[in-house]
Write an enzyme that holds these catalytic residues in place. Structure first.
Site, PDB file in Angstrom:
ATOM      1  N   THR A  78       6.410   6.783  -9.799  1.00  0.00           N
ATOM      2  CA  THR A  78       6.452   7.070  -8.556  1.00  0.00           C
ATOM      3  C   THR A  78       7.982   6.849  -7.952  1.00  0.00           C
ATOM      4  O   THR A  78       8.607   6.151  -8.527  1.00  0.00           O
ATOM      5  CB  THR A  78       5.570   6.015  -7.637  1.00  0.00           C
ATOM      6  OG1 THR A  78       4.203   6.506  -7.893  1.00  0.00           O
ATOM      7  CG2 THR A  78       5.717   5.957  -6.413  1.00  0.00           C
TER       8      THR A  78
ATOM      9  N   ARG B  97      -9.545  10.200  -5.554  1.00  0.00           N
ATOM     10  CA  ARG B  97      -8.746   8.638  -5.295  1.00  0.00           C
ATOM     11  C   ARG B  97      -7.297   9.131  -4.621  1.00  0.00           C
ATOM     12  O   ARG B  97      -6.365   9.704  -4.943  1.00  0.00           O
ATOM     13  CB  ARG B  97      -8.516   8.192  -6.536  1.00  0.00           C
ATOM     14  CG  ARG B  97      -8.060   6.622  -6.711  1.00  0.00           C
ATOM     15  CD  ARG B  97      -6.191   6.866  -6.746  1.00  0.00           C
ATOM     16  NE  ARG B  97      -5.602   5.359  -6.983  1.00  0.00           N
ATOM     17  CZ  ARG B  97      -4.348   5.174  -7.064  1.00  0.00           C
ATOM     18  NH1 ARG B  97      -3.743   6.335  -6.875  1.00  0.00           N
ATOM     19  NH2 ARG B  97      -3.781   4.147  -7.011  1.00  0.00           N
ATOM     20  N   VAL B  98      -7.011   8.231  -3.566  1.00  0.00           N
ATOM     21  CA  VAL B  98      -5.810   8.140  -2.923  1.00  0.00           C
ATOM     22  C   VAL B  98      -5.302   6.635  -3.027  1.00  0.00           C
ATOM     23  O   VAL B  98      -6.036   5.720  -2.899  1.00  0.00           O
ATOM     24  CB  VAL B  98      -5.816   8.595  -1.574  1.00  0.00           C
ATOM     25  CG1 VAL B  98      -4.438   8.424  -0.688  1.00  0.00           C
ATOM     26  CG2 VAL B  98      -6.420  10.180  -1.471  1.00  0.00           C
ATOM     27  N   GLY B  99      -4.114   6.700  -3.363  1.00  0.00           N
ATOM     28  CA  GLY B  99      -3.357   5.225  -3.397  1.00  0.00           C
ATOM     29  C   GLY B  99      -2.562   4.759  -2.324  1.00  0.00           C
ATOM     30  O   GLY B  99      -2.870   5.223  -1.241  1.00  0.00           O
ATOM     31  N   ASP B 100      -1.638   3.782  -2.558  1.00  0.00           N
ATOM     32  CA  ASP B 100      -0.928   3.305  -1.357  1.00  0.00           C
ATOM     33  C   ASP B 100      -0.013   4.021  -0.778  1.00  0.00           C
ATOM     34  O   ASP B 100       0.409   4.050   0.330  1.00  0.00           O
ATOM     35  CB  ASP B 100      -0.467   1.986  -1.844  1.00  0.00           C
ATOM     36  CG  ASP B 100       0.573   2.105  -2.903  1.00  0.00           C
ATOM     37  OD1 ASP B 100      -0.006   2.591  -3.957  1.00  0.00           O
ATOM     38  OD2 ASP B 100       1.603   1.594  -2.821  1.00  0.00           O
TER      39      ASP B 100
ATOM     40  N   THR C 205       5.846   0.467  -5.257  1.00  0.00           N
ATOM     41  CA  THR C 205       5.542   1.304  -6.423  1.00  0.00           C
ATOM     42  C   THR C 205       4.850   0.469  -7.082  1.00  0.00           C
ATOM     43  O   THR C 205       5.059  -0.785  -7.496  1.00  0.00           O
ATOM     44  CB  THR C 205       6.487   2.006  -7.053  1.00  0.00           C
ATOM     45  OG1 THR C 205       5.898   2.598  -8.403  1.00  0.00           O
ATOM     46  CG2 THR C 205       7.555   0.942  -7.698  1.00  0.00           C
ATOM     47  N   GLY C 206       3.647   0.819  -7.587  1.00  0.00           N
ATOM     48  CA  GLY C 206       2.536  -0.013  -8.617  1.00  0.00           C
ATOM     49  C   GLY C 206       1.243   0.185  -8.372  1.00  0.00           C
ATOM     50  O   GLY C 206       0.798   1.454  -8.202  1.00  0.00           O
ATOM     51  N   TRP C 207       0.418  -0.395  -8.871  1.00  0.00           N
ATOM     52  CA  TRP C 207      -1.113  -0.312  -8.756  1.00  0.00           C
ATOM     53  C   TRP C 207      -1.581  -0.236  -7.328  1.00  0.00           C
ATOM     54  O   TRP C 207      -1.730  -1.432  -6.813  1.00  0.00           O
ATOM     55  CB  TRP C 207      -1.722  -1.288  -9.684  1.00  0.00           C
ATOM     56  CG  TRP C 207      -2.904  -1.215 -10.041  1.00  0.00           C
ATOM     57  CD1 TRP C 207      -3.880  -0.235  -9.489  1.00  0.00           C
ATOM     58  CD2 TRP C 207      -3.863  -1.991 -11.036  1.00  0.00           C
ATOM     59  NE1 TRP C 207      -5.053  -0.200 -10.382  1.00  0.00           N
ATOM     60  CE2 TRP C 207      -5.101  -1.183 -11.151  1.00  0.00           C
ATOM     61  CE3 TRP C 207      -3.301  -2.872 -11.970  1.00  0.00           C
ATOM     62  CZ2 TRP C 207      -6.139  -1.729 -11.913  1.00  0.00           C
ATOM     63  CZ3 TRP C 207      -4.440  -3.505 -12.767  1.00  0.00           C
ATOM     64  CH2 TRP C 207      -5.735  -2.759 -12.774  1.00  0.00           C
ATOM     65  N   GLY C 208      -1.741   0.831  -6.918  1.00  0.00           N
ATOM     66  CA  GLY C 208      -1.994   1.099  -5.595  1.00  0.00           C
ATOM     67  C   GLY C 208      -3.150   0.366  -4.876  1.00  0.00           C
ATOM     68  O   GLY C 208      -2.533  -0.086  -3.660  1.00  0.00           O
TER      69      GLY C 208
HETATM   70  N1  ASP Z   1       1.510   3.252  -6.162  1.00  0.00           N
HETATM   71  C1  ASP Z   1       0.877   4.638  -6.856  1.00  0.00           C
HETATM   72  C2  ASP Z   1      -0.393   4.614  -6.683  1.00  0.00           C
HETATM   73  O1  ASP Z   1      -1.284   3.854  -7.090  1.00  0.00           O
HETATM   74  C3  ASP Z   1       1.340   4.654  -8.176  1.00  0.00           C
HETATM   75  C4  ASP Z   1       2.652   4.342  -8.598  1.00  0.00           C
HETATM   76  O2  ASP Z   1       3.521   3.530  -7.540  1.00  0.00           O
HETATM   77  O3  ASP Z   1       3.378   4.136  -9.837  1.00  0.00           O
HETATM   78  O4  ASP Z   1      -0.845   5.924  -6.403  1.00  0.00           O
END
Ligand code: ASP
Length: 331
Positions: A179, A207-210, A229-232
């Site tokens: 990301t 699915r929509v993330g953060d 950035t990470g596990w949304g």
């Molecule tokens: N945060 C993003 C999501 O969960 C993915 C990422 O940041 O790598 O969609």
């Protein structure tokens, strides 16, 4: 806050498992793209343009590069599609725009900006967002533009693991890596933030993330700007970007401590992972992460672009974080 300030731009290209043995050609390409993103964004700030111009200039460079999970290099959904999310926010006006689940928008960050500037809404999704893109003259491309072999293979591995009912051990981080995000401080002392992503490999059911959720993956106010950035899912549950900024604005915490509390304490304590970049009105930079590495870059008064990938590369942030009781300097 509107005094002459020395402009700063900070970017990320994702946090996750980054191995030293990364293909050298790829590492070179990643560093070159991040350097160009910093240069293009900083040129806007040097020309006296607003922070949001630097954010979108930097992020379009990264969206156009197939090495990042945004725009061109977006990951695949379970059904073999690319579904992108993006958001921008301006700190001085608290204006924001975001899009989610778009399939044909070449640069989702530009559409998020158009939502902010040319609609009376904050968030548009799917077909409606693409209809708005058409009206706004935002470039649309055939979905095949986003098909890269590497991302396709990543999906095939994830599908195989689904079949074998294996937990996504190593993929758990690889699934969402790449990301892109940017935060900028302009010469007027105004802040802006932006984030763009293809989300997580193998995502399903819309699915929509953060990243496009204002406050979760992207947030800016007068004192602070953040892109995560990470596990949304974990960033949404902690409203991570907003919490970092509220710690700064309401509790008066130094930026680096605020960012470290959320990224290095709260999110991992819940089982999540990732990183963030943050910037305050004094130009203080924080770039914490709880993963092996994070693609990160910054450029400030000396006009020199800096890029770091691995954990042992120095950056302006306190990493690992000082404990909350220590007096961490953020000035
Ligand atoms: N945060 C993003 C999501 O969960 C993915 C990422 O940041 O790598 O969609």
């Amino acid at each position: 806050m509107s005094h002459a300030t020395s402009p700063v731009l900070v970017i990320h290209g994702g946090a996750g498992v980054i191995k030293r043995e990364m293909n050298p050609a790829r590492e070179k390409a990643v560093r070159a793209a991040m350097t160009k993103a910093l240069q293009d964004g900083y040129a806007q700030l040097k020309a006296g343009k607003p922070a949001i111009d630097a954010v979108t200039a930097a992020l379009t460079v990264l969206e156009d590069d197939p090495n990042f999970n945004a725009g061109r290099g977006s990951v695949f959904t379970h059904d073999g599609k690319n579904e992108m999310d993006a958001a921008v926010m301006e700190g001085d006006t608290l204006s924001a725009g975001s899009v989610a689940g778009v399939h044909r928008v070449k640069n989702p960050i530009l559409l998020a900006r158009a939502v902010m500037e040319h609609s009376s809404h904050v968030m548009l999704v799917g077909d409606g967002a693409e209809e708005f893109a058409k009206e706004q003259g935002i470039a649309l491309v055939d979905p095949s533009y986003f098909r890269t072999e590497e991302r396709w293979q990543q999906l095939q591995r994830a599908l195989k693991e689904d079949e074998q009912k294996k937990p996504h051990a190593d993929l758990e981080t690889a699934k969402h890596f790449g990301t892109v995000g940017a935060v900028a401080l302009d010469s007027q002392g105004h802040l802006a933030a932006g984030t763009s992503t293809g989300g997580m490999t193998d995502k399903r059911w819309g699915r929509v993330g953060d990243s496009p959720i204002i406050g979760a993956g992207t947030y800016a106010n007068a004192q602070c700007a953040v892109s995560g950035t990470g596990w949304g899912e974990f960033y949404m549950r902690t409203v991570a970007a907003h919490e970092i900024c509220m710690r700064v604005s309401m509790l008066g915490e130094p930026l680096q401590r605020a960012a470290a509390e959320v990224i290095n304490q709260e999110i991992p304590s819940m089982g999540g992972n990732g990183g963030a970049i943050a910037l305050d009105g004094n130009g203080t930079i924080a770039m914490p992460y709880n993963t092996e590495g994070m693609y990160r870059g910054w450029i400030g008064a000396d006009g020199v672009p800096h890029v770091a990938i691995y954990d042992d590369e120095p950056d302006p942030s306190n990493h690992p974080p000082a404990p909350a009781s220590a007096s961490s300097s953020s000035e």
